[in-house]
Design a protein around this motif. Structure first.
Motif, PDB file in Angstrom:
ATOM      1  N   SER A  97      -0.870   4.927   4.282  1.00 53.01           N
ATOM      2  CA  SER A  97       0.255   4.016   4.410  1.00 53.01           C
ATOM      3  C   SER A  97      -0.147   2.827   5.268  1.00 53.01           C
ATOM      4  N   ALA A  98       0.299   1.642   4.832  1.00 53.60           N
ATOM      5  CA  ALA A  98      -0.014   0.432   5.591  1.00 53.60           C
ATOM      6  C   ALA A  98       0.816   0.387   6.866  1.00 53.60           C
ATOM      7  N   ARG A  99       1.907   1.142   6.861  1.00 57.15           N
ATOM      8  CA  ARG A  99       2.767   1.141   8.049  1.00 57.15           C
ATOM      9  C   ARG A  99       2.436   2.374   8.877  1.00 57.15           C
ATOM     10  N   PHE A 130      -2.128   7.586  -2.527  1.00 59.97           N
ATOM     11  CA  PHE A 130      -1.868   6.150  -2.339  1.00 59.97           C
ATOM     12  C   PHE A 130      -0.539   5.785  -2.991  1.00 59.97           C
ATOM     13  N   ARG A 132       2.743   2.904  -4.153  1.00 63.06           N
ATOM     14  CA  ARG A 132       3.008   1.806  -5.095  1.00 63.06           C
ATOM     15  C   ARG A 132       2.617   0.460  -4.479  1.00 63.06           C
ATOM     16  N   GLU A 133       2.228  -0.468  -5.344  1.00 64.73           N
ATOM     17  CA  GLU A 133       1.758  -1.765  -4.848  1.00 64.73           C
ATOM     18  C   GLU A 133       2.807  -2.461  -3.976  1.00 64.73           C
ATOM     19  N   LEU A 137       4.566   4.522  -0.428  1.00 62.63           N
ATOM     20  CA  LEU A 137       5.060   5.886  -0.697  1.00 62.63           C
ATOM     21  C   LEU A 137       6.457   6.007  -0.094  1.00 62.63           C
ATOM     22  N   VAL A 149      -2.725   8.530   7.051  1.00 63.48           N
ATOM     23  CA  VAL A 149      -3.858   7.729   7.513  1.00 63.48           C
ATOM     24  C   VAL A 149      -3.486   6.265   7.339  1.00 63.48           C
ATOM     25  N   ILE A 151      -5.195   2.352   7.756  1.00 60.36           N
ATOM     26  CA  ILE A 151      -6.388   1.542   8.046  1.00 60.36           C
ATOM     27  C   ILE A 151      -5.941   0.500   9.079  1.00 60.36           C
ATOM     28  N   SER A 158      -1.249  -6.418   7.339  1.00 59.17           N
ATOM     29  CA  SER A 158      -1.936  -5.123   7.378  1.00 59.17           C
ATOM     30  C   SER A 158      -2.035  -4.412   6.035  1.00 59.17           C
ATOM     31  N   SER A 159      -1.433  -5.014   4.999  1.00 63.00           N
ATOM     32  CA  SER A 159      -1.382  -4.296   3.727  1.00 63.00           C
ATOM     33  C   SER A 159      -2.550  -4.694   2.822  1.00 63.00           C
ATOM     34  N   LEU A 160      -3.423  -3.730   2.537  1.00 61.86           N
ATOM     35  CA  LEU A 160      -4.565  -3.993   1.654  1.00 61.86           C
ATOM     36  C   LEU A 160      -4.117  -3.873   0.210  1.00 61.86           C
ATOM     37  N   LEU A 162      -4.204  -2.168  -3.259  1.00 59.58           N
ATOM     38  CA  LEU A 162      -4.318  -0.728  -3.502  1.00 59.58           C
ATOM     39  C   LEU A 162      -5.771  -0.264  -3.677  1.00 59.58           C
TER      40      LEU A 162
HETATM   41  N1  SAH Z   1       4.186  -2.934   0.993  1.00 62.31           N
HETATM   42  C1  SAH Z   1       3.635  -1.636   0.869  1.00 62.31           C
HETATM   43  C2  SAH Z   1       2.134  -1.744   0.714  1.00 62.31           C
HETATM   44  C3  SAH Z   1       1.668  -1.070  -0.453  1.00 62.31           C
HETATM   45  S1  SAH Z   1      -0.035  -1.343  -0.709  1.00 62.31           S
HETATM   46  C4  SAH Z   1       3.961  -0.797   2.085  1.00 62.31           C
HETATM   47  O1  SAH Z   1       4.540  -1.329   2.998  1.00 62.31           O
HETATM   48  O2  SAH Z   1       3.654   0.395   2.141  1.00 62.31           O
HETATM   49  C5  SAH Z   1      -0.374   0.020  -1.791  1.00 62.31           C
HETATM   50  C6  SAH Z   1      -0.953   1.236  -1.131  1.00 62.31           C
HETATM   51  O3  SAH Z   1      -2.250   0.936  -0.598  1.00 62.31           O
HETATM   52  C7  SAH Z   1      -0.164   1.812   0.035  1.00 62.31           C
HETATM   53  O4  SAH Z   1       0.902   2.619  -0.387  1.00 62.31           O
HETATM   54  C8  SAH Z   1      -1.245   2.618   0.737  1.00 62.31           C
HETATM   55  O5  SAH Z   1      -1.427   3.834   0.048  1.00 62.31           O
HETATM   56  C9  SAH Z   1      -2.482   1.743   0.544  1.00 62.31           C
HETATM   57  N2  SAH Z   1      -2.677   0.854   1.704  1.00 62.31           N
HETATM   58  C10 SAH Z   1      -2.563  -0.482   1.767  1.00 62.31           C
HETATM   59  N3  SAH Z   1      -2.833  -0.932   2.997  1.00 62.31           N
HETATM   60  C11 SAH Z   1      -3.146   0.145   3.744  1.00 62.31           C
HETATM   61  C12 SAH Z   1      -3.518   0.340   5.109  1.00 62.31           C
HETATM   62  N4  SAH Z   1      -3.614  -0.665   5.982  1.00 62.31           N
HETATM   63  N5  SAH Z   1      -3.771   1.602   5.521  1.00 62.31           N
HETATM   64  C13 SAH Z   1      -3.677   2.658   4.672  1.00 62.31           C
HETATM   65  N6  SAH Z   1      -3.318   2.531   3.371  1.00 62.31           N
HETATM   66  C14 SAH Z   1      -3.057   1.289   2.917  1.00 62.31           C
END
Ligand code: SAH
Length: 258
Positions: A97-99, A130, A132-133, A137, A149, A151, A158-160, A162
Protein backbone atom coordinates in the motif's frame (compact mmCIF):
# COMPACT_ATOMS: atom_id res chain seq x y z
CA UNK A 1 24.37 -26.47 -7.07
CA UNK A 2 22.27 -24.62 -9.62
CA UNK A 3 21.11 -27.92 -11.13
CA UNK A 4 19.71 -28.93 -7.78
CA UNK A 5 17.73 -25.72 -7.50
CA UNK A 6 16.44 -25.45 -11.04
CA UNK A 7 14.76 -28.06 -13.17
CA UNK A 8 12.78 -27.96 -16.37
CA UNK A 9 9.05 -28.05 -15.71
CA UNK A 10 6.34 -29.64 -17.84
CA UNK A 11 5.85 -26.33 -19.67
CA UNK A 12 9.50 -26.40 -20.74
CA UNK A 13 10.54 -23.48 -18.52
CA UNK A 14 13.09 -23.60 -15.75
CA UNK A 15 11.38 -24.03 -12.44
CA UNK A 16 12.62 -22.76 -9.12
CA UNK A 17 10.76 -24.34 -6.20
CA UNK A 18 11.40 -21.44 -3.84
CA UNK A 19 10.54 -18.51 -6.10
CA UNK A 20 7.65 -20.47 -7.65
CA UNK A 21 6.05 -20.44 -4.19
CA UNK A 22 5.66 -16.66 -4.41
CA UNK A 23 2.44 -15.51 -6.06
CA UNK A 24 2.07 -11.94 -7.26
CA UNK A 25 -1.61 -11.04 -6.91
CA UNK A 26 -3.00 -8.00 -8.75
CA UNK A 27 -6.44 -6.93 -7.55
CA UNK A 28 -8.90 -5.16 -9.88
CA UNK A 29 -6.29 -3.99 -12.40
CA UNK A 30 -7.82 -1.70 -15.04
CA UNK A 31 -4.95 -1.11 -17.48
CA UNK A 32 -3.85 -4.14 -19.46
CA UNK A 33 -0.44 -2.52 -20.06
CA UNK A 34 0.18 -2.68 -16.32
CA UNK A 35 -0.47 -6.43 -16.32
CA UNK A 36 2.10 -6.88 -19.09
CA UNK A 37 4.63 -4.63 -17.36
CA UNK A 38 4.06 -6.47 -14.06
CA UNK A 39 4.75 -9.80 -15.83
CA UNK A 40 8.01 -8.40 -17.19
CA UNK A 41 8.95 -6.99 -13.77
CA UNK A 42 8.36 -10.41 -12.23
CA UNK A 43 10.22 -12.41 -14.85
CA UNK A 44 13.41 -10.36 -14.61
CA UNK A 45 13.42 -11.15 -10.88
CA UNK A 46 12.74 -14.86 -11.40
CA UNK A 47 9.10 -14.84 -10.24
CA UNK A 48 6.57 -16.71 -12.35
CA UNK A 49 3.16 -17.05 -10.66
CA UNK A 50 0.79 -14.21 -11.55
CA UNK A 51 -2.79 -14.17 -10.24
CA UNK A 52 -5.40 -11.61 -11.32
CA UNK A 53 -8.33 -10.96 -9.00
CA UNK A 54 -11.41 -9.58 -10.78
CA UNK A 55 -9.41 -7.81 -13.52
CA UNK A 56 -11.16 -4.86 -15.17
CA UNK A 57 -9.44 -5.43 -18.52
CA UNK A 58 -8.43 -8.20 -20.93
CA UNK A 59 -4.96 -9.56 -21.48
CA UNK A 60 -4.79 -7.85 -24.87
CA UNK A 61 -2.13 -6.77 -27.38
CA UNK A 62 -1.12 -3.93 -25.09
CA UNK A 63 -0.43 -6.38 -22.25
CA UNK A 64 1.56 -8.65 -24.56
CA UNK A 65 3.56 -5.70 -25.93
CA UNK A 66 4.38 -4.40 -22.43
CA UNK A 67 5.37 -7.86 -21.21
CA UNK A 68 8.21 -7.71 -23.70
CA UNK A 69 8.74 -11.45 -23.96
CA UNK A 70 7.39 -12.45 -20.54
CA UNK A 71 4.42 -13.95 -22.35
CA UNK A 72 4.90 -17.31 -20.58
CA UNK A 73 3.79 -15.57 -17.38
CA UNK A 74 0.72 -14.15 -19.13
CA UNK A 75 -0.09 -17.57 -20.64
CA UNK A 76 0.04 -19.23 -17.21
CA UNK A 77 -1.89 -16.51 -15.37
CA UNK A 78 -4.70 -17.56 -12.98
CA UNK A 79 -7.83 -15.43 -12.90
CA UNK A 80 -10.11 -15.57 -9.83
CA UNK A 81 -13.13 -13.64 -8.56
CA UNK A 82 -12.02 -12.53 -5.11
CA UNK A 83 -8.89 -12.10 -3.02
CA UNK A 84 -9.83 -14.91 -0.61
CA UNK A 85 -9.77 -17.36 -3.53
CA UNK A 86 -6.32 -16.17 -4.65
CA UNK A 87 -4.74 -16.60 -1.21
CA UNK A 88 -6.64 -19.56 0.26
CA UNK A 89 -3.57 -21.88 0.12
CA UNK A 90 -1.09 -19.23 1.30
CA UNK A 91 0.44 -19.11 4.75
CA UNK A 92 2.01 -15.69 4.24
CA UNK A 93 0.05 -12.84 2.66
CA UNK A 94 1.53 -9.34 2.40
CA UNK A 95 -0.50 -6.42 1.05
CA UNK A 96 1.31 -3.48 -0.49
CA UNK A 97 0.00 0.00 0.00
CA UNK A 98 1.21 3.48 -0.86
CA UNK A 99 -0.37 4.71 2.33
CA UNK A 100 1.57 3.58 5.38
CA UNK A 101 -0.42 2.99 8.52
CA UNK A 102 -3.89 3.67 7.19
CA UNK A 103 -4.84 0.83 9.51
CA UNK A 104 -2.96 -0.20 12.61
CA UNK A 105 -1.44 -3.34 11.14
CA UNK A 106 1.95 -5.06 11.31
CA UNK A 107 4.21 -3.32 8.79
CA UNK A 108 7.28 -4.63 6.98
CA UNK A 109 10.03 -2.60 5.36
CA UNK A 110 10.56 -3.73 1.74
CA UNK A 111 13.90 -5.36 2.70
CA UNK A 112 12.40 -7.32 5.60
CA UNK A 113 9.52 -8.21 3.30
CA UNK A 114 11.93 -9.86 0.83
CA UNK A 115 13.43 -11.97 3.63
CA UNK A 116 10.04 -12.93 5.03
CA UNK A 117 9.05 -14.26 1.60
CA UNK A 118 12.20 -16.33 1.23
CA UNK A 119 11.71 -17.79 4.74
CA UNK A 120 8.15 -18.85 4.04
CA UNK A 121 8.49 -19.73 0.36
CA UNK A 122 10.98 -22.46 1.23
CA UNK A 123 8.10 -24.43 2.77
CA UNK A 124 4.76 -23.04 1.63
CA UNK A 125 2.80 -20.90 -0.76
CA UNK A 126 2.92 -17.12 -0.26
CA UNK A 127 1.28 -14.06 -1.84
CA UNK A 128 2.31 -10.46 -2.44
CA UNK A 129 -0.84 -8.44 -3.12
CA UNK A 130 -1.16 -5.20 -5.13
CA UNK A 131 -4.17 -2.91 -5.38
CA UNK A 132 -6.10 -1.03 -8.03
CA UNK A 133 -4.39 1.76 -9.95
CA UNK A 134 -6.67 4.49 -8.65
CA UNK A 135 -7.87 3.31 -5.28
CA UNK A 136 -5.41 0.66 -4.07
CA UNK A 137 -6.69 -2.15 -1.82
CA UNK A 138 -9.87 -1.80 0.25
CA UNK A 139 -9.65 -1.93 4.04
CA UNK A 140 -11.29 -5.38 3.97
CA UNK A 141 -8.65 -6.63 1.54
CA UNK A 142 -5.86 -5.10 3.62
CA UNK A 143 -7.29 -6.81 6.71
CA UNK A 144 -6.95 -10.24 5.14
CA UNK A 145 -3.16 -9.74 4.91
CA UNK A 146 -0.72 -10.75 7.65
CA UNK A 147 1.49 -7.75 7.01
CA UNK A 148 1.50 -4.55 5.01
CA UNK A 149 4.48 -3.25 3.11
CA UNK A 150 5.00 0.34 2.03
CA UNK A 151 7.82 1.51 -0.24
CA UNK A 152 9.12 4.56 1.62
CA UNK A 153 8.88 6.94 -1.32
CA UNK A 154 8.74 10.74 -1.35
CA UNK A 155 6.03 11.49 1.25
CA UNK A 156 4.66 14.24 -0.99
CA UNK A 157 4.43 11.91 -4.01
CA UNK A 158 4.43 8.38 -2.69
CA UNK A 159 2.32 6.38 -5.11
CA UNK A 160 4.29 4.30 -7.62
CA UNK A 161 2.87 3.01 -10.86
CA UNK A 162 1.50 -0.49 -10.18
CA UNK A 163 4.11 -2.37 -12.25
CA UNK A 164 6.91 -0.31 -10.72
CA UNK A 165 5.72 -1.25 -7.25
CA UNK A 166 5.75 -4.90 -8.42
CA UNK A 167 9.31 -4.34 -9.72
CA UNK A 168 10.58 -2.79 -6.49
CA UNK A 169 9.17 -5.46 -4.17
CA UNK A 170 10.10 -8.34 -6.50
CA UNK A 171 13.66 -6.98 -6.50
CA UNK A 172 13.74 -7.23 -2.70
CA UNK A 173 12.55 -10.83 -2.88
CA UNK A 174 15.31 -11.54 -5.40
CA UNK A 175 17.95 -9.91 -3.21
CA UNK A 176 16.87 -12.04 -0.24
CA UNK A 177 16.86 -15.12 -2.50
CA UNK A 178 20.40 -14.45 -3.75
CA UNK A 179 21.66 -13.87 -0.21
CA UNK A 180 20.07 -17.14 0.79
CA UNK A 181 21.72 -18.91 -2.17
CA UNK A 182 25.11 -17.52 -1.18
CA UNK A 183 24.57 -18.85 2.31
CA UNK A 184 24.61 -15.29 3.70
CA UNK A 185 21.15 -15.66 5.00
CA UNK A 186 19.90 -18.92 6.43
CA UNK A 187 16.36 -20.09 6.47
CA UNK A 188 15.80 -22.11 9.62
CA UNK A 189 15.82 -25.86 8.93
CA UNK A 190 12.88 -26.33 11.23
CA UNK A 191 10.51 -23.87 9.65
CA UNK A 192 7.38 -23.60 11.74
CA UNK A 193 4.17 -24.51 9.99
CA UNK A 194 1.68 -21.65 9.78
CA UNK A 195 -1.98 -22.15 8.88
CA UNK A 196 -3.15 -21.40 5.36
CA UNK A 197 -5.51 -18.48 4.82
CA UNK A 198 -8.53 -20.78 4.43
CA UNK A 199 -7.75 -22.49 7.76
CA UNK A 200 -7.59 -19.12 9.53
CA UNK A 201 -10.93 -18.19 7.95
CA UNK A 202 -12.48 -21.42 9.28
CA UNK A 203 -11.16 -20.53 12.73
CA UNK A 204 -12.65 -17.00 12.55
CA UNK A 205 -16.07 -18.41 11.53
CA UNK A 206 -15.89 -20.94 14.37
CA UNK A 207 -14.90 -18.24 16.89
CA UNK A 208 -17.72 -15.96 15.73
CA UNK A 209 -20.26 -18.79 15.94
CA UNK A 210 -19.26 -19.72 19.50
CA UNK A 211 -19.12 -16.04 20.59
CA UNK A 212 -22.72 -15.72 19.35
CA UNK A 213 -23.83 -19.05 20.88
CA UNK A 214 -22.67 -17.91 24.32
CA UNK A 215 -24.22 -14.43 23.75
CA UNK A 216 -20.87 -12.69 23.89
CA UNK A 217 -21.62 -11.22 20.49
CA UNK A 218 -25.17 -9.93 20.02
CA UNK A 219 -26.51 -11.20 16.64
CA UNK A 220 -28.47 -7.95 16.19
CA UNK A 221 -25.61 -5.65 17.12
CA UNK A 222 -22.36 -7.50 16.44
CA UNK A 223 -20.22 -4.34 16.71
CA UNK A 224 -16.51 -4.52 15.91
CA UNK A 225 -15.54 -7.43 18.18
CA UNK A 226 -14.75 -9.78 15.28
CA UNK A 227 -12.65 -7.11 13.54
CA UNK A 228 -10.62 -6.66 16.70
CA UNK A 229 -10.21 -10.40 17.17
CA UNK A 230 -9.14 -10.79 13.54
CA UNK A 231 -6.53 -8.13 14.10
CA UNK A 232 -5.34 -9.83 17.29
CA UNK A 233 -4.91 -13.25 15.66
CA UNK A 234 -3.42 -11.85 12.47
CA UNK A 235 -0.88 -9.91 14.53
CA UNK A 236 0.04 -12.82 16.77
CA UNK A 237 0.44 -15.25 13.81
CA UNK A 238 -0.63 -18.50 15.55
CA UNK A 239 1.16 -21.61 14.32
CA UNK A 240 -0.87 -24.49 12.89
CA UNK A 241 -0.60 -26.44 16.12
CA UNK A 242 -1.66 -23.44 18.22
CA UNK A 243 -4.63 -22.82 15.95
CA UNK A 244 -5.65 -26.47 16.39
CA UNK A 245 -5.63 -25.98 20.16
CA UNK A 246 -7.87 -22.92 19.83
CA UNK A 247 -10.25 -24.85 17.54
CA UNK A 248 -10.27 -27.65 20.12
CA UNK A 249 -11.25 -25.22 22.90
CA UNK A 250 -14.10 -23.84 20.77
CA UNK A 251 -15.36 -27.36 20.06
CA UNK A 252 -15.21 -28.20 23.81
CA UNK A 253 -17.25 -25.07 24.59
CA UNK A 254 -19.83 -26.10 21.97
CA UNK A 255 -20.13 -29.57 23.53
CA UNK A 256 -20.57 -28.11 27.02
CA UNK A 257 -23.38 -25.70 26.06
CA UNK A 258 -25.24 -28.13 23.80
N1 SAH B 1 -4.01 5.85 -5.01
C1 SAH B 1 -3.74 4.51 -4.64
C2 SAH B 1 -2.44 4.08 -5.27
C3 SAH B 1 -2.59 2.88 -6.04
S1 SAH B 1 -1.13 2.49 -6.90
C4 SAH B 1 -3.65 4.38 -3.14
O1 SAH B 1 -3.72 5.38 -2.47
O2 SAH B 1 -3.51 3.28 -2.60
C5 SAH B 1 -1.45 0.77 -7.22
C6 SAH B 1 -0.82 -0.19 -6.26
O3 SAH B 1 0.61 -0.12 -6.36
C7 SAH B 1 -1.13 0.02 -4.78
O4 SAH B 1 -2.37 -0.51 -4.42
C8 SAH B 1 0.03 -0.73 -4.14
O5 SAH B 1 -0.26 -2.11 -4.17
C9 SAH B 1 1.18 -0.44 -5.10
N2 SAH B 1 1.95 0.73 -4.64
C10 SAH B 1 2.06 1.94 -5.21
N3 SAH B 1 2.87 2.74 -4.51
C11 SAH B 1 3.31 2.01 -3.46
C12 SAH B 1 4.18 2.27 -2.36
N4 SAH B 1 4.77 3.46 -2.17
N5 SAH B 1 4.41 1.27 -1.48
C13 SAH B 1 3.83 0.05 -1.64
N6 SAH B 1 2.99 -0.25 -2.65
C14 SAH B 1 2.74 0.72 -3.55
Amino acid sequence: MLDMLLSRGSNGFWENPMLDNVKVVLVGTSHSGNIGSAARAMKVMGLSRLVLVDPQCEIDQQAIAMSSGATDILENVSIVGCLAEAISECSLVVGSSARSRTLEWPMLEPRECGKKFIEHASVSSTALVFGRERTGLTNDELQTCHYHVCIPANPEYSSLNLAMAVQTLSYEIRMAYLEHEKGLYRVSDEMIEFPRHKELELFFSHLEKVAKDIDFIDEQQPGKVMNKLRRLFTRSRPETQELNILRGILTAVEKKIR
